[in-house]
Design a protein around this motif. Structure first.
Motif, PDB file in Angstrom:
ATOM      1  N   ASN A  52       0.817  -1.212   0.000  1.00 48.12           N
ATOM      2  CA  ASN A  52       0.000   0.000   0.000  1.00 48.12           C
ATOM      3  C   ASN A  52       0.849   1.260   0.000  1.00 48.12           C
ATOM      4  O   ASN A  52       0.447   2.280  -0.532  1.00 48.12           O
ATOM      5  CB  ASN A  52      -0.942   0.020   1.206  1.00 48.12           C
ATOM      6  N   ASN A  53       2.003   1.198   0.632  1.00 43.54           N
ATOM      7  CA  ASN A  53       2.903   2.347   0.724  1.00 43.54           C
ATOM      8  C   ASN A  53       4.296   1.971   0.214  1.00 43.54           C
ATOM      9  O   ASN A  53       5.232   1.821   1.011  1.00 43.54           O
ATOM     10  CB  ASN A  53       2.991   2.857   2.167  1.00 43.54           C
ATOM     11  N   PRO A  54       4.461   1.833  -1.090  1.00 42.80           N
ATOM     12  CA  PRO A  54       5.771   1.444  -1.627  1.00 42.80           C
ATOM     13  C   PRO A  54       6.789   2.571  -1.479  1.00 42.80           C
ATOM     14  O   PRO A  54       6.427   3.744  -1.358  1.00 42.80           O
ATOM     15  CB  PRO A  54       5.477   1.168  -3.098  1.00 42.80           C
ATOM     16  N   ASN A  55       8.053   2.196  -1.479  1.00 39.81           N
ATOM     17  CA  ASN A  55       9.136   3.184  -1.400  1.00 39.81           C
ATOM     18  C   ASN A  55       9.322   3.928  -2.717  1.00 39.81           C
ATOM     19  O   ASN A  55       9.831   5.043  -2.731  1.00 39.81           O
ATOM     20  CB  ASN A  55      10.455   2.509  -1.022  1.00 39.81           C
ATOM     21  N   ASP A  56       8.949   3.289  -3.813  1.00 38.43           N
ATOM     22  CA  ASP A  56       9.101   3.887  -5.136  1.00 38.43           C
ATOM     23  C   ASP A  56       8.101   3.256  -6.086  1.00 38.43           C
ATOM     24  O   ASP A  56       7.389   2.336  -5.720  1.00 38.43           O
ATOM     25  CB  ASP A  56      10.532   3.698  -5.659  1.00 38.43           C
ATOM     26  N   LEU A  57       8.049   3.785  -7.295  1.00 38.88           N
ATOM     27  CA  LEU A  57       7.200   3.224  -8.347  1.00 38.88           C
ATOM     28  C   LEU A  57       8.111   2.705  -9.450  1.00 38.88           C
ATOM     29  O   LEU A  57       8.944   3.440  -9.968  1.00 38.88           O
ATOM     30  CB  LEU A  57       6.259   4.283  -8.924  1.00 38.88           C
ATOM     31  N   LYS A 106      11.199  10.713 -24.352  1.00 37.86           N
ATOM     32  CA  LYS A 106      10.487  11.947 -23.997  1.00 37.86           C
ATOM     33  C   LYS A 106       9.321  11.625 -23.057  1.00 37.86           C
ATOM     34  O   LYS A 106       9.105  12.322 -22.062  1.00 37.86           O
ATOM     35  CB  LYS A 106       9.971  12.656 -25.258  1.00 37.86           C
ATOM     36  N   LEU A 107       8.586  10.569 -23.367  1.00 39.51           N
ATOM     37  CA  LEU A 107       7.481  10.165 -22.506  1.00 39.51           C
ATOM     38  C   LEU A 107       8.004   9.776 -21.121  1.00 39.51           C
ATOM     39  O   LEU A 107       7.410  10.132 -20.099  1.00 39.51           O
ATOM     40  CB  LEU A 107       6.703   9.006 -23.121  1.00 39.51           C
ATOM     41  N   LYS A 108       9.112   9.060 -21.084  1.00 42.32           N
ATOM     42  CA  LYS A 108       9.722   8.671 -19.810  1.00 42.32           C
ATOM     43  C   LYS A 108      10.032   9.902 -18.963  1.00 42.32           C
ATOM     44  O   LYS A 108       9.683   9.954 -17.783  1.00 42.32           O
ATOM     45  CB  LYS A 108      10.998   7.875 -20.065  1.00 42.32           C
ATOM     46  N   GLU A 109      10.662  10.894 -19.552  1.00 51.63           N
ATOM     47  CA  GLU A 109      11.004  12.119 -18.827  1.00 51.63           C
ATOM     48  C   GLU A 109       9.760  12.830 -18.310  1.00 51.63           C
ATOM     49  O   GLU A 109       9.723  13.277 -17.160  1.00 51.63           O
ATOM     50  CB  GLU A 109      11.800  13.056 -19.733  1.00 51.63           C
ATOM     51  N   MET A 110       8.744  12.941 -19.146  1.00 56.58           N
ATOM     52  CA  MET A 110       7.501  13.611 -18.740  1.00 56.58           C
ATOM     53  C   MET A 110       6.807  12.844 -17.619  1.00 56.58           C
ATOM     54  O   MET A 110       6.313  13.440 -16.661  1.00 56.58           O
ATOM     55  CB  MET A 110       6.564  13.757 -19.937  1.00 56.58           C
ATOM     56  N   LEU A 111       6.767  11.545 -17.742  1.00 58.72           N
ATOM     57  CA  LEU A 111       6.119  10.700 -16.738  1.00 58.72           C
ATOM     58  C   LEU A 111       6.800  10.871 -15.381  1.00 58.72           C
ATOM     59  O   LEU A 111       6.130  11.082 -14.362  1.00 58.72           O
ATOM     60  CB  LEU A 111       6.176   9.242 -17.189  1.00 58.72           C
ATOM     61  N   ILE A 112       8.120  10.812 -15.373  1.00 56.93           N
ATOM     62  CA  ILE A 112       8.856  10.996 -14.123  1.00 56.93           C
ATOM     63  C   ILE A 112       8.609  12.391 -13.561  1.00 56.93           C
ATOM     64  O   ILE A 112       8.330  12.548 -12.370  1.00 56.93           O
ATOM     65  CB  ILE A 112      10.366  10.738 -14.333  1.00 56.93           C
ATOM     66  N   PHE A 113       8.705  13.401 -14.388  1.00 54.10           N
ATOM     67  CA  PHE A 113       8.531  14.785 -13.948  1.00 54.10           C
ATOM     68  C   PHE A 113       7.182  14.995 -13.259  1.00 54.10           C
ATOM     69  O   PHE A 113       7.102  15.524 -12.154  1.00 54.10           O
ATOM     70  CB  PHE A 113       8.680  15.741 -15.136  1.00 54.10           C
ATOM     71  N   TYR A 114       6.105  14.573 -13.918  1.00 54.18           N
ATOM     72  CA  TYR A 114       4.773  14.822 -13.385  1.00 54.18           C
ATOM     73  C   TYR A 114       4.394  13.869 -12.247  1.00 54.18           C
ATOM     74  O   TYR A 114       3.810  14.297 -11.249  1.00 54.18           O
ATOM     75  CB  TYR A 114       3.719  14.772 -14.487  1.00 54.18           C
ATOM     76  N   MET A 115       4.710  12.611 -12.373  1.00 60.56           N
ATOM     77  CA  MET A 115       4.312  11.652 -11.345  1.00 60.56           C
ATOM     78  C   MET A 115       5.050  11.881 -10.034  1.00 60.56           C
ATOM     79  O   MET A 115       4.453  11.754  -8.962  1.00 60.56           O
ATOM     80  CB  MET A 115       4.517  10.223 -11.837  1.00 60.56           C
ATOM     81  N   GLU A 116       6.335  12.196 -10.086  1.00 58.53           N
ATOM     82  CA  GLU A 116       7.068  12.432  -8.842  1.00 58.53           C
ATOM     83  C   GLU A 116       6.506  13.640  -8.101  1.00 58.53           C
ATOM     84  O   GLU A 116       6.528  13.685  -6.882  1.00 58.53           O
ATOM     85  CB  GLU A 116       8.565  12.581  -9.101  1.00 58.53           C
ATOM     86  N   ARG A 117       5.996  14.611  -8.810  1.00 57.42           N
ATOM     87  CA  ARG A 117       5.386  15.767  -8.165  1.00 57.42           C
ATOM     88  C   ARG A 117       3.975  15.447  -7.669  1.00 57.42           C
ATOM     89  O   ARG A 117       3.551  15.926  -6.630  1.00 57.42           O
ATOM     90  CB  ARG A 117       5.364  16.957  -9.114  1.00 57.42           C
ATOM     91  N   LEU A 118       3.258  14.633  -8.425  1.00 57.76           N
ATOM     92  CA  LEU A 118       1.887  14.296  -8.067  1.00 57.76           C
ATOM     93  C   LEU A 118       1.821  13.379  -6.851  1.00 57.76           C
ATOM     94  O   LEU A 118       1.059  13.632  -5.924  1.00 57.76           O
ATOM     95  CB  LEU A 118       1.192  13.629  -9.260  1.00 57.76           C
ATOM     96  N   VAL A 119       2.611  12.323  -6.854  1.00 59.10           N
ATOM     97  CA  VAL A 119       2.531  11.349  -5.764  1.00 59.10           C
ATOM     98  C   VAL A 119       3.688  11.463  -4.781  1.00 59.10           C
ATOM     99  O   VAL A 119       3.728  10.745  -3.791  1.00 59.10           O
ATOM    100  CB  VAL A 119       2.435   9.901  -6.302  1.00 59.10           C
ATOM    101  N   GLU A 120       4.633  12.350  -5.060  1.00 54.83           N
ATOM    102  CA  GLU A 120       5.783  12.596  -4.193  1.00 54.83           C
ATOM    103  C   GLU A 120       6.505  11.305  -3.825  1.00 54.83           C
ATOM    104  O   GLU A 120       6.766  11.024  -2.655  1.00 54.83           O
ATOM    105  CB  GLU A 120       5.363  13.370  -2.950  1.00 54.83           C
ATOM    106  N   ILE A 121       6.788  10.516  -4.833  1.00 57.44           N
ATOM    107  CA  ILE A 121       7.512   9.264  -4.655  1.00 57.44           C
ATOM    108  C   ILE A 121       8.443   9.078  -5.854  1.00 57.44           C
ATOM    109  O   ILE A 121       8.108   9.481  -6.970  1.00 57.44           O
ATOM    110  CB  ILE A 121       6.532   8.077  -4.498  1.00 57.44           C
TER     111      ILE A 121
END
Length: 80
Positions: free
Chosen positions: A16-21, A38-53
């Motif tokens: 439920n609370n993983p250390n990373d994705l 490019k998709l990889k970079e965008m995914l990391i950029f937005y997801m790390e800010r959204l879920v803070e992981i």
């Protein structure tokens, strides 16, 4: 836009609370590697800010995945 499959694997599939994705992007062929990166970079950029992981993203072509059978070995779950 290229046809990319997105899979989740690792601890995020069982905790439920993983250390990373851990995410796998499967794209058609090396001709589309720039778009996949490019998709990889965008995914990391937005997801790390959204879920803070922290995210770890692996890129494989369809052929590479077939050769090493990554999806089945890692019990990856397709999300897109």
């Amino acid at each position: 836009m290229i046809d990319i499959q997105i899979y989740l694997f690792g601890s995020a599939c069982i905790k439920n609370n993983p250390n990373d994705l851990d995410v796998l992007l499967i794209y058609p062929s090396y001709k589309e590697v720039k778009e996949a990166l490019k998709l990889k970079e965008m995914l990391i950029f937005y997801m790390e800010r959204l879920v803070e992981i922290q995210m770890h993203v692996i890129l494989l072509t369809i052929q590479e995945n077939k050769e090493i059978n990554f999806v089945q070995k890692e019990h990856a779950v397709k999300i897109i």
